[in-house]
Every structure is written in structure tokens, then in C-alpha cells.
Enzyme design. Structure first.
Site, short mmCIF file in Angstrom:
data_model
loop_
_atom_site.label_atom_id
_atom_site.label_comp_id
_atom_site.label_asym_id
_atom_site.label_seq_id
_atom_site.Cartn_x
_atom_site.Cartn_y
_atom_site.Cartn_z
N PHE A 12 9.22 24.83 4.51
CA PHE A 12 10.44 24.80 5.32
C PHE A 12 10.11 24.38 6.75
O PHE A 12 10.47 25.01 7.72
CB PHE A 12 11.13 26.17 5.27
N LYS A 129 3.37 13.09 -0.17
CA LYS A 129 2.69 11.90 -0.73
C LYS A 129 1.46 12.23 -1.57
O LYS A 129 1.05 11.45 -2.41
CB LYS A 129 2.26 10.97 0.41
N GLU A 153 11.64 9.40 -3.70
CA GLU A 153 12.11 8.39 -2.73
C GLU A 153 11.53 8.62 -1.33
O GLU A 153 11.20 7.68 -0.62
CB GLU A 153 13.65 8.40 -2.67
N VAL A 156 7.93 7.14 0.66
CA VAL A 156 7.74 5.86 1.38
C VAL A 156 9.02 5.58 2.16
O VAL A 156 10.12 5.58 1.61
CB VAL A 156 7.46 4.70 0.39
N GLY A 210 9.23 15.10 15.14
CA GLY A 210 9.16 15.38 13.71
C GLY A 210 8.69 14.18 12.89
O GLY A 210 8.85 14.17 11.68
N GLU A 213 2.61 13.81 10.73
CA GLU A 213 2.20 14.77 9.71
C GLU A 213 1.75 16.06 10.39
O GLU A 213 1.45 16.08 11.59
CB GLU A 213 1.02 14.21 8.91
N ASP A 224 -2.04 7.92 6.00
CA ASP A 224 -0.66 8.09 5.51
C ASP A 224 -0.14 6.74 4.99
O ASP A 224 0.43 6.66 3.89
CB ASP A 224 0.22 8.62 6.65
N LYS A 228 0.81 5.31 1.05
CA LYS A 228 2.02 4.58 0.66
C LYS A 228 1.66 3.26 -0.02
O LYS A 228 2.34 2.83 -0.98
CB LYS A 228 2.90 4.36 1.88
N GLY A 325 11.17 11.31 10.14
CA GLY A 325 12.19 12.09 10.85
C GLY A 325 12.75 13.18 9.98
O GLY A 325 12.71 13.10 8.75
N1 HSE Z 1 4.13 10.93 9.23
C1 HSE Z 1 4.84 9.96 8.47
C2 HSE Z 1 5.20 8.78 9.36
C3 HSE Z 1 6.07 10.60 7.92
O1 HSE Z 1 5.02 8.88 10.58
O2 HSE Z 1 5.61 7.74 8.86
C4 HSE Z 1 6.72 9.83 6.83
O3 HSE Z 1 5.86 9.60 5.76
#
Ligand code: HSE
Length: 344
Positions: A12, A129, A153, A156, A210, A213, A224, A228, A325
Site C-alpha cells: 500500500f 515487474k 498492464e 510497462v 512517486g 522505485e 527498471d 521492461k 506515477g
Molecule cells: N520507477 C519506474 C519509472 C516506475 O520511473 O518508470 C514505473 O515502472
């Protein structure tokens, strides 16, 4: 009469709270336009506490407790204190929403949560991910064996429907290469550095907003984006990639001087992810590249992402939208639930 879905949310943080806000704001729209009523019967967070109510938790109350106390410990609910395993076993949810932190080495603890839920006959939606990059074929088989669905969804480009575009619309057009800006945090940092901000200040802002990660080294080191690339290559190009197959360089070595030099040359630094088939196999990489101002990706700014599918039939098809976000990623879960509803 709306079809009722009971969901249990594990994790959360930013995304879970964004989802709770959307479920509060969009309840009427989801019922009137789509005929679904989503009830959150459990929330479980390793740090913020766990609450459960078979009749449904009040989303605004959940958010108020987080805002006022930073946790859920004072919330009065029929059940509390369950760990993730108990939450999956006891909540009576139809869908597990897996939003625990991403671990790209083991996928845990999310991988175990997802396996437990699928084996128990629950659908799963995850923005995490780790399990998708590390074990998606196994999870997809487990879902099929248990006659349930997995929504991914949000793994990515957050709620930007990049995976459903590829899967539902472009797969039959023969996807030969996929390339784009796949990480919001690094794109935000590079854009803010162009405006004169120091690297660390820009990274702190991306965390506050936000985007980053829980451990932002996953963003700035390129892992990250690499996860993807793995997901895209495996889903759409029939590859069997793991993270170690990706030639990966992040942005942490890019200095303010590098950014200034690019600006002087009318160029921008962008972190570009690529996966494509070649005669000898495949290329799969994440690298910072200096691109000219008239390159299609040059205008992608802030936490926005862009993805170009190169196809045999349509040529290039590009989707641009938020890549990170709270609300943007929370919305991906709503998309997954709508897809589960449509395909059930
Ligand atoms: N930390 C990732 C980014 C979040 O900044 O794209 C979404 O995967």
C-alpha cells in the site's frame, strides 16, 4: 445489477494509494459504464499494517489513516494483522492486486504471492515487474491451469496501455523491433538537469512525485528499463530473455557538463531501451543516447514514456503517455480488472 469483484491489495505504497483514490473517485463511472463494482476486502502492507473486512473497506478511510498516521494500525476493522500469505488465503478476494516492492533478482516476495493466489483460483493484477520479468511463462501456465487471468498492464509505461496495444492489436502485424523511453524517473531527471537542477535534487523530486522505485538505483542504473525490455521481448518477439541478456547502462555517469554539451549541440540525452530481432539472434539494450532535437523521442519530457513498435505490416506505431506515477500506475490496475471482467 453490477458484477461484484472483491480485491485484496498487497503493498500500500504509492500505487496502492493511487488505486484506492481512483476506486473512490470512479466507483459510479465503473458501475454505470462497465457494470462492475470493485470492493477492497483486504489491504496488507509489510510496513503500514494490514486490515480486512469481507464487506469492503472504505477507500477514503484507508487514505485518511495513511495521511494522518502513516499506517493502518488504528483503523477499526473486523480483521487486522494478517501477513500476505494469510491475506491471500483468508480474505475471500477474487483478484489479488500485487503491488509489493520490486525485486529484480528473485522476484520475491511478490512471486510467491502471485503463485499462491493463482493456485488458489484468484485472478491477479500486478504492476510489479519482478515476477513478470523473471517467471512470466510459468505464471501464465499456472493461471491457465487454474482457469484464471493475469493482468500486467502496469509493468510497462504505467497506465498507458502499451502492452494491450502490442498484444491485442499489433502482434499479428509482425513486431520486429521495439524501442523507446521506458523509465519515467530517468527521463524526469535528464529533463530537470537540462533546466539546471543538480542530479541528486532531481532524483529526490522524482522520488517525492512517486516516480522512482523504492530503491531508486533500479531506475538510475537502467535495471527498471531493462526489466521492461525483457518483458517486451518475451511477450511480443518470442524471445526467452533474462536480465543478464540486456546490455545495460544507466544514467548515473551523466554529468551536468555532458548535459550542457548536448544542449550546445542542439541535442538531448535520453535513456533508450531497445529489443529487436537480427539475422544472428537479437539485440536487447538500455543505454543513454544523445539524440538530435528533431528525433521523434526528443520531445518526450518529464515522466512521460514513449514506445515505438516496428511492424512488418504497419511500419512504426508509437504510443506516448505517462510512464510512472501514483494515479497513472493505479489506473493500470483498473485496466487489468476491466480486462478480467471482459474476458471472464
Ligand atoms: N520507477 C519506474 C519509472 C516506475 O520511473 O518508470 C514505473 O515502472
Amino acid at each position: 445489477m453490477s458484477k461484484k469483484y472483491k480485491i485484496a491489495i498487497i503493498g500500500f505504497g504509492n500505487v496502492g494509494q493511487g488505486l484506492a483514490k481512483l476506486l473512490s473517485d470512479k466507483q459510479t463511472l465503473l458501475s454505470e459504464k462497465f457494470g462492475i463494482d470493485i470492493s477492497t476486502v483486504a489491504v496488507c502492507d509489510f510496513l503500514k499494517g494490514s486490515v480486512a473486512d469481507p464487506d469492503g473497506l472504505d477507500h477514503n478511510e484507508l487514505l485518511r489513516h495513511i495521511e494522518e498516521h502513516g499506517n493502518l494500525n488504528k483503523m477499526q476493522t473486523p480483521f487486522s494483522g494478517w501477513d500476505a500469505e494469510e491475506t491471500i488465503a483468508k480474505s475471500g478476494a477474487d483478484i489479488l492486486i500485487e503491488l509489493a516492492y520490486t525485486d529484480l533478482k528473485t522476484g520475491e516476495p511478490a512471486l510467491s504471492h502471485v503463485k499462491q493466489a493463482l493456485s488458489n483460483g484468484m485472478h491477479v493484477s500486478m504492476t510489479n515487474k519482478g515476477p513478470v520479468a523473471l517467471a512470466f511463462p510459468e505464471l501464465r501456465k499456472l493461471a491457465a491451469d487454474n482457469n484464471v487471468q493475469i493482468g500486467i498492464e502496469g509493468t510497462v509505461m504505467s497506465g498507458t496501455p502499451s502492452l494491450s496495444l502490442g498484444n491485442d492489436m499489433l502482434l499479428a502485424a509482425g513486431i520486429t523491433k521495439i524501442q523507446g523511453i521506458l523509465n519515467g524517473t530517468t527521463n524526469y531527471i535528464l529533463c530537470e538537469m537540462e533546466k539546471g537542477l543538480e542530479y541528486q535534487v532531481a532524483l529526490d523530486q522524482a522520488t517525492d512525485l512517486g516516480y522512482a522505485e523504492a530503491d531508486p538505483s533500479g531506475d538510475v542504473d537502467g535495471h527498471d528499463a531493462a526489466a521492461k525490455v525483457v518483458i517486451l521481448g518475451n511477450l511480443f518477439m518470442g524471445l526467452d530473455l533474462t536480465l543478464s541478456d540486456i546490455d545495460c547502462t544507466g544514467i548515473s555517469a551523466i554529468t551536468s557538463k555532458d548535459i550542457e554539451n548536448a544542449t550546445l549541440e542542439n541535442k538531448h540525452w535520453k535513456l533508450i531501451g531497445t529489443v529487436g530481432k537480427t539475422e544472428s539472434g537479437f539485440i536487447a539494450s538500455v543505454k543513454p543516447e544523445m539524440i538530435s532535437k528533431n528525433h521523434p523521442l526528443a520531445s518526450i519530457s518529464g515522466a512521460t514514456n514513449a514506445l515505438t513498435y516496428s511492424t512488418e505490416i504497419l511500419g512504426d506505431v508509437t504510443i506516448i503517455g505517462p510512464g510512472a506515477g501514483r494515479l497513472e500506475t493505479g489506473y493500470a490496475v483498473i485496466e487489468d480488472i476491466l480486462a478480467i471482467h471482459k474476458n471472464s
